[in-house]
Scaffold this motif. Structure first.
Motif, PDB file in Angstrom:
ATOM      1  N   LEU A   1       0.857  -0.868   0.095  1.00 29.09           N
ATOM      2  CA  LEU A   1      -0.489   0.170  -0.071  1.00 29.09           C
ATOM      3  C   LEU A   1       0.726   1.042   0.025  1.00 29.09           C
ATOM      4  N   ALA A   2       2.221   1.472   0.548  1.00 23.75           N
ATOM      5  CA  ALA A   2       2.514   2.541   0.581  1.00 23.75           C
ATOM      6  C   ALA A   2       3.576   2.560  -1.038  1.00 23.75           C
ATOM      7  N   VAL A   3       3.854   1.585  -0.802  1.00 22.23           N
ATOM      8  CA  VAL A   3       4.324   1.834  -2.294  1.00 22.23           C
ATOM      9  C   VAL A   3       3.546   2.007  -3.809  1.00 22.23           C
ATOM     10  N   MET A   4       2.316   1.686  -3.381  1.00 22.13           N
ATOM     11  CA  MET A   4       1.512   1.999  -4.689  1.00 22.13           C
ATOM     12  C   MET A   4       1.223   3.567  -4.367  1.00 22.13           C
ATOM     13  N   ALA A   5       0.601   3.827  -3.329  1.00 26.30           N
ATOM     14  CA  ALA A   5       0.645   5.429  -3.185  1.00 26.30           C
ATOM     15  C   ALA A   5       1.772   6.495  -3.622  1.00 26.30           C
ATOM     16  N   ALA A   6       2.765   5.408  -3.005  1.00 24.24           N
ATOM     17  CA  ALA A   6       4.227   6.825  -3.795  1.00 24.24           C
ATOM     18  C   ALA A   6       4.236   7.123  -4.621  1.00 24.24           C
ATOM     19  N   MET A   7       3.940   5.966  -5.669  1.00 31.78           N
ATOM     20  CA  MET A   7       4.067   6.436  -6.828  1.00 31.78           C
ATOM     21  C   MET A   7       3.168   6.469  -7.576  1.00 31.78           C
ATOM     22  N   ALA A   8       2.199   6.491  -7.326  1.00 27.23           N
ATOM     23  CA  ALA A   8       0.814   7.114  -7.799  1.00 27.23           C
ATOM     24  C   ALA A   8       0.684   8.234  -7.425  1.00 27.23           C
ATOM     25  N   LEU A   9       1.075   9.039  -6.476  1.00 27.19           N
ATOM     26  CA  LEU A   9       0.759   9.862  -6.206  1.00 27.19           C
ATOM     27  C   LEU A   9       2.428  10.540  -6.468  1.00 27.19           C
ATOM     28  N   GLU A  10       3.508  10.402  -6.319  1.00 22.69           N
ATOM     29  CA  GLU A  10       4.436  10.797  -6.445  1.00 22.69           C
ATOM     30  C   GLU A  10       5.022  11.784  -6.144  1.00 22.69           C
ATOM     31  N   ARG A  11       4.521  11.062  -4.602  1.00 24.66           N
ATOM     32  CA  ARG A  11       5.138  11.748  -3.228  1.00 24.66           C
ATOM     33  C   ARG A  11       5.573  10.437  -2.443  1.00 24.66           C
ATOM     34  N   SER A  12       6.765  10.786  -1.324  1.00 22.16           N
ATOM     35  CA  SER A  12       7.520   9.808  -0.253  1.00 22.16           C
ATOM     36  C   SER A  12       5.908   9.587   0.638  1.00 22.16           C
ATOM     37  N   VAL A  13       6.133   8.655   0.891  1.00 20.25           N
ATOM     38  CA  VAL A  13       4.719   7.811   1.787  1.00 20.25           C
ATOM     39  C   VAL A  13       5.069   7.349   2.955  1.00 20.25           C
ATOM     40  N   LYS A  14       4.334   8.014   4.190  1.00 15.52           N
ATOM     41  CA  LYS A  14       4.837   6.641   5.649  1.00 15.52           C
ATOM     42  C   LYS A  14       3.160   5.510   5.976  1.00 15.52           C
ATOM     43  N   LEU A  15       3.757   4.868   5.886  1.00  7.26           N
ATOM     44  CA  LEU A  15       2.318   3.965   6.568  1.00  7.26           C
ATOM     45  C   LEU A  15       2.991   3.356   7.653  1.00  7.26           C
ATOM     46  N   VAL A  16       2.244   3.258   9.298  1.00  2.00           N
ATOM     47  CA  VAL A  16       2.790   2.782  10.272  1.00  2.00           C
ATOM     48  C   VAL A  16       1.684   1.953  10.800  1.00  2.00           C
ATOM     49  N   LEU A  17       1.285   1.397  10.445  1.00  2.00           N
ATOM     50  CA  LEU A  17       0.246  -0.186  11.147  1.00  2.00           C
ATOM     51  C   LEU A  17      -0.726   0.532  12.902  1.00  2.00           C
ATOM     52  N   THR A  18      -1.652   0.716  12.789  1.00  3.26           N
ATOM     53  CA  THR A  18      -1.117   0.768  14.398  1.00  3.26           C
ATOM     54  C   THR A  18      -1.142  -0.886  15.071  1.00  3.26           C
ATOM     55  N   ARG A  19      -1.504  -0.745  16.831  1.00  3.48           N
ATOM     56  CA  ARG A  19      -0.923  -1.937  17.425  1.00  3.48           C
ATOM     57  C   ARG A  19      -2.407  -3.088  17.083  1.00  3.48           C
ATOM     58  N   ASP A  20      -3.763  -2.016  16.921  1.00  4.85           N
ATOM     59  CA  ASP A  20      -4.902  -3.426  16.299  1.00  4.85           C
ATOM     60  C   ASP A  20      -4.722  -3.672  15.349  1.00  4.85           C
ATOM     61  N   GLN A  21      -4.140  -3.167  14.518  1.00  2.18           N
ATOM     62  CA  GLN A  21      -3.807  -3.388  12.663  1.00  2.18           C
ATOM     63  C   GLN A  21      -2.845  -4.861  12.885  1.00  2.18           C
TER      64      GLN A  21
END
Length: 754
Positions: A258-278
Motif C-alpha cells: 500500500l505504501a509503495v502503491m501510494a508513493a508511485m501513484a502520487l509521486e510523493r514520499s509516503v509513510k505507513l505505520v500500522l496501529t497496534r490493533d492492525q
C-alpha cells in the motif's frame, strides 16, 4: 604473544548504546520532512463477503487529505498481471490488497487514506462509508476438524511427516502400557515493540528508497520489483534496526504494497505505520490441535508413537509448519505414524512465530511423555533418557553432534531434579502448591547461502557489510567479533553494516541460521582479505614474512606475525604502505555443504526444568524458577547467547500461561486486539531464569561450529510449565494457555485422555 580471543567471550552489544540513547533509527524514524505524506489503512468489518458500496466523499472533503485508494480507483500495477513467488511463504495466492470487492477475512484492507498528516489520515479513515454483503463464515478450528486435509503442495523448507514405520495402530493395541490424549494450543499474535511499517522515499530521479520492517531486505526488494514491475536499480530497501520480529517480518505484509502503491501513484514520499490493533490482522501462530498416542513396555521402552496435528490456515494459502516430526526426532520407537493436516478458515494466513511448529508439537509430545511416566511410575527424566534417539529416525541420518544428555545432566544438577518427589501435590509452601516439571526440545541447525564483504583501510579500520538483518539477537556484535578476531583488531576498530539491499545478498534472517551463515561468510571474506594482506606484506623490502604461508601466520594486534617466530612480524600499516593501496576489499561466501546434508542431520537440543507455584484456592500460577540447558555447538558470545535463550523461555512462559488470541466466532474476528487484553508476560511474571550451555563441538554443521540459538529457548518451555503445574496440583491441563479457570477445572475441556 597470542592475541586474546574474542569469539566465545561475553561482549557488550556494539549497537547497544545507539538503542538505549534513541539514535538507532527504525522504519518510522526515516523521513525527509514535511513532504512526506502519511497513510492510514481502513480494515474490513466482516470475515467473508464483498463490498457492496464504498463512499469516500466525506473523507476526501477533509482538509489535508490527498487521496483515498479503494478497489475502485487503485492504480493498475504489475501485481495483478504477473505471478509473484514468495520465497518463504506457503503455497497458494498471497493476499492482494484492494484487488477487488471481495473480502477474505476480518481486518483485510479495504481503503487507504493518504493525507498531509497522520492525524488527518486516521480521522478521515473514520469517514469512509462501507456497505458490506456478508456471507456465512467459519473461524472455529474445532468445529472444522472433520474437514481437515493433507496439503497437496509442500511449503518450501518445511519437511512433511515421513512415511509410517511399521504399524503404530497394531503396536498400540498390543502395548502393555499406553497413553492417548489430545492437546490444544490457542492462536498467538505477534506483538513486537515496533509496529510493522513502511516509509517510501521517492527520490528526484523516481527511484524508491524503502525503509521496511522486514527480516530480509532482499525479500522486500524482490516483492516490490515483481509486484510493481520495477527494475532492480530502481529500488533500494533499508532496515538497519528491527524492534522485534521473530517470524512476523519474514515475508512482506500489506503495508509495504500500500505504501509503495501510494508513493508511485502520487509521486510523493509516503509513510505507513500500522496501529497496534492492525498488528492483529497480519501475523499469528496458528491454533493447533494435537493427538498423541504412546505405547510402551513395562520398563518404559516405547513400542509405538502416533502423533497427529491439525493446524488452521486461511482460504487462500496453505500455511504449513513442522509440528509432529519432533516427537520421533527426540524419541525412538519401532512403529511410528506422524500426520499433519490443515483446516481452512476465514482468517488471515498464519505466519511463522519463534520456532514455528516446534513448541506446538513439543507441548503435546512432552506432556504425553510425562503422562506416560505417571502411568509407568517412573521418573519423567529417566523415561526420556531411556528412549533417547541416537540417530535422527525421522530423516534416517546420523546427527552431526548431539549433546542432549550432557545438557540434561547439567540442567538437572543445577535445578536439583534429584530431590523431586514422584507424587504430585507433595510440596507446599503456605497457600501455594509447588511442582517441578521438565521437557526436552530440539530445533534444526541450518545454513543458508550468504555473501559478505569486508573492507580494511590503511588506518586499520574494518567495515563489514552483509544484507542480513539483526532482529535484536546480537548479529551486529557477533559479526564484529568474528572480523576483529580474524584480523587481529580490537572490536572498536570494526564497523558492521546490515539490513541494506545495497550490501552483499543474504536471505531473510530466521530459522536460527543467521549466526552460522552470515558469520561463516564474514569469516570467509576475512580469510581472503588476510591472504591479500600477507601478499602485500611480502612485497615489503626485506620482509620478514617473505616465505611465509597463510596458515603459518596469525593476525594479532594489527600485525601479521609468524607463529613459529613472533619476532618476525609486519604491521598492517606497513603492509598497506608496501601494497600501495588505501584499502583492501574482499568478498566472502558461505552456504550448506550438500554432502554433509545428505549424510547428516543437525539440531540444537535443550532440556528445560521449571518450578511452578500454584495458589490452591485462586488457581494463579507463578513460574518461580527455570533452568534451560542447551547444546548448540560453538557459542560465539555467551552474553548475547544467554539473552536469546532467556527471551525464548519468557516467550514459552507466555505461551503456557498468558498468550491467547480470542476469536468471536459469531463475528469471525479477533476480539482482544490490543496489549491490554492480549496478555503477555510482564516483569512481575518472570523470576529466576538460568541458562547453561553444554560443551558441543560440531564442525560439520558450519565452518564456525555454530548451530544457532534464536529458536531453541522456547521449544520445550511451555510443556515444562504444564508438567510442573500437574506436579503441583495433580490436575492435567492439556490446553494452552493454562488460565485460572482451566487450572481450577472450572471450564469444560476441549481435550481429553483415554
Amino acid at each position: 604473544m597470542m592475541h586474546h580471543p574474542l569469539i566465545g567471550t561475553p561482549q557488550d552489544r556494539v549497537d547497544g548504546r545507539a538503542k538505549v540513547t534513541g539514535t538507532a533509527r527504525y522504519v518510522a524514524d526515516f523521513e525527509t520532512g514535511a513532504e512526506v505524506l502519511h497513510a492510514h489503512v481502513l480494515n474490513s468489518a466482516i470475515a467473508i463477503g464483498r463490498i457492496r458500496r464504498i463512499d469516500t466523499t466525506r473523507a476526501l472533503a477533509v482538509p489535508g487529505v490527498v487521496e483515498v485508494f479503494t478497489h475502485e480507483n487503485r492504480p493498475r500495477t504489475a501485481w495483478f498481471s504477473s505471478s509473484y513467488k514468495d520465497d518463504v511463504g506457503p503455497p497458494g495466492k498471497p493476499l492482494r490488497p484492494l484487488y477487488d470487492s471481495s473480502i477474505s477475512y476480518s481486518g483485510e484492507p479495504v481503503a487507504l487514506v493518504v493525507a498531509e498528516s497522520y492525524e488527518t489520515a486516521r480521522y478521515a479513515a473514520n469517514l469512509v462509508e462501507v456497505e458490506y454483503e456478508a456471507k456465512p463464515h467459519e473461524t472455529d478450528l474445532l468445529k472444522q476438524l472433520p474437514n481437515s486435509y493433507v496439503p497437496k503442495k509442500r511449503r518450501s523448507g518445511i519437511n512433511p511427516p515421513p512415511r509410517p514405520k511399521g504399524s503404530a495402530a497394531s503396536a498400540l493395541e498390543s502395548a502393555p502400557v499406553k497413553h492417548v490424549a489430545r492437546y490444544l494450543i490457542a492462536a498467538e499474535h505477534h506483538n513486537p515493540m515496533e509496529m510493522h511499517a513502511t516509509t517510501v522515499i521517492r527520490e528526484a530521479d523516481g527511484k524508491l528508497l524503502i525503509h521496511d520492517k522486514i527480516q530480509g531486505v532482499y525479500a522486500s526488494k524482490q516483492y516490490v520489483c515483481s509486484v510493481f514491475g520495477l527494475s532492480e536499480d530502481k529500488v533500494r530497501v533499508v532496515s538497519p534496526f528491527i524492534g522485534g520480529a521473530f517470524g512476523s517480518g519474514l515475508r512482506p505484509h500489506y503495508q509495504l504494497f500500500l505504501a509503495v502503491m501510494a508513493a508511485m501513484a502520487l509521486e510523493r514520499s509516503v509513510k505507513l505505520v500500522l496501529t497496534r490493533d492492525q498488528q492483529f490482522t497480519i501475523a499469528h501462530r496458528p491454533e493447533t490441535w494435537n493427538e498423541v498416542a504412546l505405547g510402551a513396555k513395562p520398563d518404559g521402552t516405547l513400542t509405538a508413537i502416533r502423533h497427529k496435528a491439525i493446524g488452521s490456515t486461511s482460504r487462500y494459502e496453505d500455511h504449513q509448519e513442522a509440528v509432529v516430526n519432533w516427537t520421533n526426532l527426540l524419541y525412538s520407537a519401532p512403529d511410528v505414524q506422524l500426520e499433519y493436516e490443515l483446516v481452512q478458515l476465514d482468517i488471515e494466513t498464519p505466519t511463522d512465530m519463534r520456532a514455528p511448529g516446534a513448541p506446538l508439537g513439543a507441548f503435546a509430545a512432552e506432556s504425553a511423555m510425562d503422562e506416560l511416566a505417571e502411568k509407568l511410575g517412573v521418573d519423567p527424566l529417566a523415561l526420556r533418557l531411556h528412549n533417547d534417539t541416537q540417530t535422527d529416525e525421522v530423516m534416517n541420518k546420523y546427527h552431526t553432534s548431539k549433546e542432549l544428555r550432557a545438557a540434561c545432566q547439567l540442567g538437572a544438577e543445577r535445578f536439583g531434579w534429584r530431590h523431586r518427589p514422584f507424587a504430585p501435590r507433595s510440596m507446599r509452601q503456605g497457600r501455594e502448591l509447588i511442582g517441578w516439571g521438565l521437557a526436552f526440545g530440539a530445533w534444526e541447525a541450518q545454513m543458508q547461502k550468504h555473501a559478505a564483504r569486508v573492507m580494511l583501510d590503511a588506518e586499520g579500520h574494518c567495515t563489514v557489510g552483509v544484507a542480513t538483518a539483526d532482529l535484536g539477537t546480537g548479529t551486529y556484535t557477533i559479526l564484529a567479533q568474528i572480523a576483529a578476531e580474524a584480523l587481529g583488531l580490537s572490536m572498536n576498530k570494526v564497523t558492521v553494516l546490515l539490513g541494506d539491499s545495497a550490501l552483499p545478498q543474504a536471505p531473510v534472517s530466521g530459522g536460527s541460521w543467521t549466526a552460522a551463515s552470515a558469520g561463516s561468510a564474514v569469516h570467509d571474506a576475512c580469510a581472503r582479505l588476510k591472504a591479500e594482506l600477507l601478499l602485500a606484506a611480502q612485497t615489503q623490502r626485506g620482509s620478514p614474512l617473505v616465505d611465509a604461508k597463510l596458515e603459518e601466520v596469525m593476525f594479532d594486534r594489527e600485525r601479521i606475525v609468524l607463529m613459529r617466530d613472533p619476532m618476525r612480524a609486519v604491521s598492517l600499516q606497513a603492509a598497506f604502505a608496501a601494497g600501495g593501496r588505501p584499502r583492501i576489499v574482499a568478498d566472502g561466501q558461505a552456504g550448506p555443504d550438500q554432502l554433509t546434508q545428505l549424510r547428516y542431520s543437525s539440531h540444537t537440543h535443550s532440556a528445560v526444568f521449571v518450578e511452578a507455584r500454584v495458589d490452591e484456592e485462586l488457581g494463579q500460577v507463578r513460574v518461580t524458577r527455570a533452568v534451560s540447558a542447551v547444546a548448540a555447538g560453538r557459542i560465539l558470545n555467551p552474553k548475547t547467547a544467554r539473552s536469546q535463550v532467556v527471551g525464548g523461555v519468557v516467550w514459552g512462559i507466555g505461551m503456557a500461561l498468558h498468550e491467547e488470541a480470542m476469536a468471536d466466532h459469531n463475528l469471525g474476528r479477533w476480539m482482544n486486539h490490543n496489549i491490554a487484553e492480549y496478555h503477555i508476560p510482564a516483569h512481575a511474571d518472570i523470576h529466576e531464569i538460568d541458562v547453561i550451555f553444554a560443551e558441543e563441538k560440531d564442525m560439520l554443521t558450519s565452518p564456525l561450529g555454530v548451530k544457532g540459538l534464536g529458536e531453541i529457548g522456547i521449544v520445550g518451555t511451555a510443556a515444562a510449565v504444564a508438567n510442573a503445574v500437574w506436579h503441583a496440583t495433580g490436575r492435567r491441563v492439556r490446553e494452552l494457555p493454562m488460565t485460572i479457570d482451566k487450572v481450577l477445572g472450572l471450564t469444560p475441556a476441549h481435550t481429553e485422555a483415554r
